[in-house]
Design an enzyme around this catalytic site. Structure first.
Site, PDB file in Angstrom:
ATOM      1  NE  ARG A   1      10.128  22.692 -18.943  1.00 39.70           N
ATOM      2  CZ  ARG A   1      10.374  23.947 -18.557  1.00 39.70           C
ATOM      3  NH1 ARG A   1      10.666  24.856 -19.462  1.00 39.70           N
ATOM      4  NH2 ARG A   1      10.320  24.305 -17.291  1.00 39.70           N
TER       5      ARG A   1
ATOM      6  CD  GLU B   1      13.734  31.716  -2.976  1.00 36.99           C
ATOM      7  OE1 GLU B   1      13.758  31.169  -4.096  1.00 36.99           O
ATOM      8  OE2 GLU B   1      14.703  31.765  -2.210  1.00 36.99           O
TER       9      GLU B   1
END
Ligand code: AMP
Length: 175
Positions: free
Chosen positions: A63, A100
């Site tokens: 994006r 993560e």
């Protein structure tokens, strides 16, 4: 007439549990589809970096590409692509960063940023800051200097700015 932050906010839709449970995905497609809001968002993302000698706007896949192009046009700069591993056709330089769980890589063409070029890094969302920090590292590895970063929004509760300490960061909206 300029779209206020409030109007831009109403054109970003929260999608619960996408792409996985616990994530609230910020869908910017309604904003992109609104000609006035899109133009205003681009104006506001570019304005703080006008007259700063920026020669290249680096858009982060995917994006970020949609925003980097028009921001670059406003700044009379060129645009360059920061992509996920394996997508660019010519010789690349990459950086790996930790997520993560596990790690990820970003790449740019090895000749994408001539030495000393002033670069603005652009993306839609600043979340944990890992992606943007890696993008800055990549620009610098190529020899460019990061003049700043411009985002449509930041998820301030994720404290992404901490990973970008000392850099100029603009975000039109904060959540
Ligand atoms: P981060 O590295 O955690 O700052 O994540 C930033 C990247 O992931 C950007 O390229 C965003 O497009 C995307 N991203 C992260 N969180 C979200 C979210 N909640 N909604 C939409 N995109 C997100």
């Amino acid at each position: 007439m300029k779209s206020a932050a409030r109007d831009l906010r109403s054109l970003i839709k929260d999608v619960q549990d996408f792409p996985k449970k616990g994530i609230v995905f910020k869908d910017i497609t309604p904003l992109l589809a609104d000609a006035q809001a899109f133009a205003d968002a681009i104006d506001q993302m570019a304005a703080p970096f006008a007259d700063r000698g920026i020669a290249l706007v680096a858009g982060i896949e995917s994006r970020g590409f949609l925003l980097a192009g028009p921001v670059a046009q406003r700044l009379k700069a060129g645009v360059t692509l920061i992509r996920k591993k394996g997508k660019l056709p010519r010789k690349t330089v990459g950086v790996t960063y930790s997520l993560e769980y596990g790690e990820d890589s970003l790449e740019a063409h090895a000749d994408a940023v001539p030495a000393g070029t002033k670069v603005l890094v652009v993306d839609d969302v600043l979340a944990t800051g890992g992606t943007a920090a890696a993008a800055c590292q990549l620009v610098e590895k190529l020899g460019g200097s990061v003049e700043g970063l411009s985002f449509l929004m930041e998820l301030a509760f994720l404290r992404g700015r901490a990973k970008l300490d000392g850099r100029e960061i603009r975000a039109l909206l904060a959540y």
